[in-house]
Design an enzyme around this catalytic site. Sequence first.
Site, PDB file in Angstrom:
ATOM      1  N   HIS A   1      42.090  25.499  47.443  1.00  0.00           N
ATOM      2  CA  HIS A   1      42.879  26.725  47.579  1.00  0.00           C
ATOM      3  C   HIS A   1      42.921  27.236  49.019  1.00  0.00           C
ATOM      4  CE1 HIS A   1      42.442  26.460  43.263  1.00  0.00           C
ATOM      5  NE2 HIS A   1      43.472  27.261  43.167  1.00  0.00           N
TER       6      HIS A   1
ATOM      7  N   LYS B   1      37.891  29.372  21.914  1.00  0.00           N
ATOM      8  CA  LYS B   1      37.351  30.541  22.622  1.00  0.00           C
ATOM      9  C   LYS B   1      38.044  30.753  23.974  1.00  0.00           C
ATOM     10  CE  LYS B   1      32.610  30.311  20.847  1.00  0.00           C
ATOM     11  NZ  LYS B   1      31.217  30.542  21.271  1.00  0.00           N
TER      12      LYS B   1
ATOM     13  N   GLY C   1      28.575  31.663  43.055  1.00  0.00           N
ATOM     14  CA  GLY C   1      28.923  32.097  44.413  1.00  0.00           C
ATOM     15  C   GLY C   1      27.896  31.700  45.455  1.00  0.00           C
TER      16      GLY C   1
END
Lengths: 334, 334
Positions: free
Chosen positions: A44, A227, A306
Amino acid sequence: MRIPFEEVTETLKEKLIKYGSPEDYAGQVAYVMAENSLEGVYTHGINRYMRLINNIRDGLTMPKEIAGKIAGLGGYEIWDGKLGFGIVNAQLCTNRAIELARTHGIACVSLRNTSHWLRGGTYGKMTAEAGMLGIHFTNARTNMCAWGTQQHCLGNNPLVLAVPRANGDHVIADTSFSQYSYGKLQLARLEGRMMPQPGGYDENGQLSCDPAVILKSQKILPMGEHKGASIAMLLDLITAVSSFGNCASMVAKLPGNDEHSFSQTFIVINPLALGDQETFSAIVENAVNCVLNAKPLPGGTVHYPGQSMKRYRTENLEQGIPVNEGVWTDICAL
Amino acid sequence: MRIPFEEVTETLKEKLIKYGSPEDYAGQVAYVMAENSLEGVYTHGINRYMRLINNIRDGLTMPKEIAGKIAGLGGYEIWDGKLGFGIVNAQLCTNRAIELARTHGIACVSLRNTSHWLRGGTYGKMTAEAGMLGIHFTNARTNMCAWGTQQHCLGNNPLVLAVPRANGDHVIADTSFSQYSYGKLQLARLEGRMMPQPGGYDENGQLSCDPAVILKSQKILPMGEHKGASIAMLLDLITAVSSFGNCASMVAKLPGNDEHSFSQTFIVINPLALGDQETFSAIVENAVNCVLNAKPLPGGTVHYPGQSMKRYRTENLEQGIPVNEGVWTDICAL
């Protein structure tokens, strides 16, 4: 090849200006795309740049536009993105939600008619940097099977959740709801690996672990069977109706060769308006340590979400950002 | 055996009063537990009743207590549940968030020190009935492996997302972040079925599709590998720090033989304050029809989330709620 962060940013900025972007938006988009690669999210960052330029050429992204407020009540506002840069619009709305949360405790800015935000974690990080909690999500074109069918009815609709840590190493999840991302499937195909669990259907409708087969059929599975499909559908609906914008199935019907006219939602909560930093940090560190102290599987490691950002950032600032030579040549030739 | 809804509700209420609950709380808890079974969520209805009574006996749930407000700013409030009934506290906080969203556009009520809310969908349905969007989540005791370890570091931390439909058949997702719920594994074990995908580790640390083996080891997998683990961890953190309550790893260290002292968050958005019903409904129906019109896999059907509730409700209202005879005998003997 590796290229210094500043050089990447300058080059990306310069080309955006050439393609009609005002200097400030160009600088903002260039910085975020370079930073996405800098922090290891190569899918990205720089690798998406040619696609952005093509979207500008095709009139799907309007480089001179920026989101404007349509309506508001208390901490809740609707903004229209006017097909401007996804990064510019999303940063604007994240900052607006942070500002609203200072006075209202909680805020929701819902944005319609915007472009791809690239890495959702960018906006989670901004919220965490402001010492607040972020719940941000976007929809997408329908690119994932609903549960019980092999037809694309759902977007994978990434969800970003962010919690600040006092030391700046924030806990940030940025995940879509497919079993595997297209990026992860592409990498496995390149390396000749099978996926450990089925990730989609083959052309004959059978579950498959083969990334090449799944990428060919494009029939990717939601995670957790029904789900992940349920959550993806609801996030799409919540962002679309709270912005009075497009849901994924409406985006899919729009003209154009690529994705545009998305809906995005930026929810920010401001706990430190009601409680103290010490208690806040004690709770966060308790959860982080529970994960970090767990015994890893043989040969592996256990991370909190992260955690790897910082390692990539340090390494790539020192050594330059790893860039595909073909991609970089194309960008420089613009 | 099947028992009429009213009889179930009356019996559950009567026994709760016997165990020290004021009449109004008893009525509320009995109604919701009976309704959970009525709408087909058998794992979180009558079948959990004996466990609730045991929690009252053990002093883990305090039947006379109810949540009270601790602090607030604009649409954001912190409440303390004082270990009262999970259902009573969660309904109170859902209603409070709906009320706050009327004037603030968006609201977040974060609740600490509360008990199990049973079926999360209950609160999503309340929000949808009010014509608003719900994002509600709870934490749990650490009952799921983090990604990369076989140790329990995370709760499965259910997330409820709700969007209203004008016809009352709301779209509601209510999912935890394990690959399979404990209830689904138990059902498969009972029926002698393997799971279609790995759902956890065996005693030797190998991935397994055998529900009996997974239930024995209790090492259940997050869905979507690291993805479900990331979301579960962040939802836990957000609910814990926004209520200044316990995160999952803190709940796990508390004394007592069962779960208590959870944190829960009720976020409500009020889009109809800023836009019209017609546009709202057009977006929702577009997404719902995209799913309902998809071609099902051979022998299957495609649902939107929450669709089966109505079918169960109609059938069980007509024929009575299916109740396990042993469970019912135990309840009646209280």
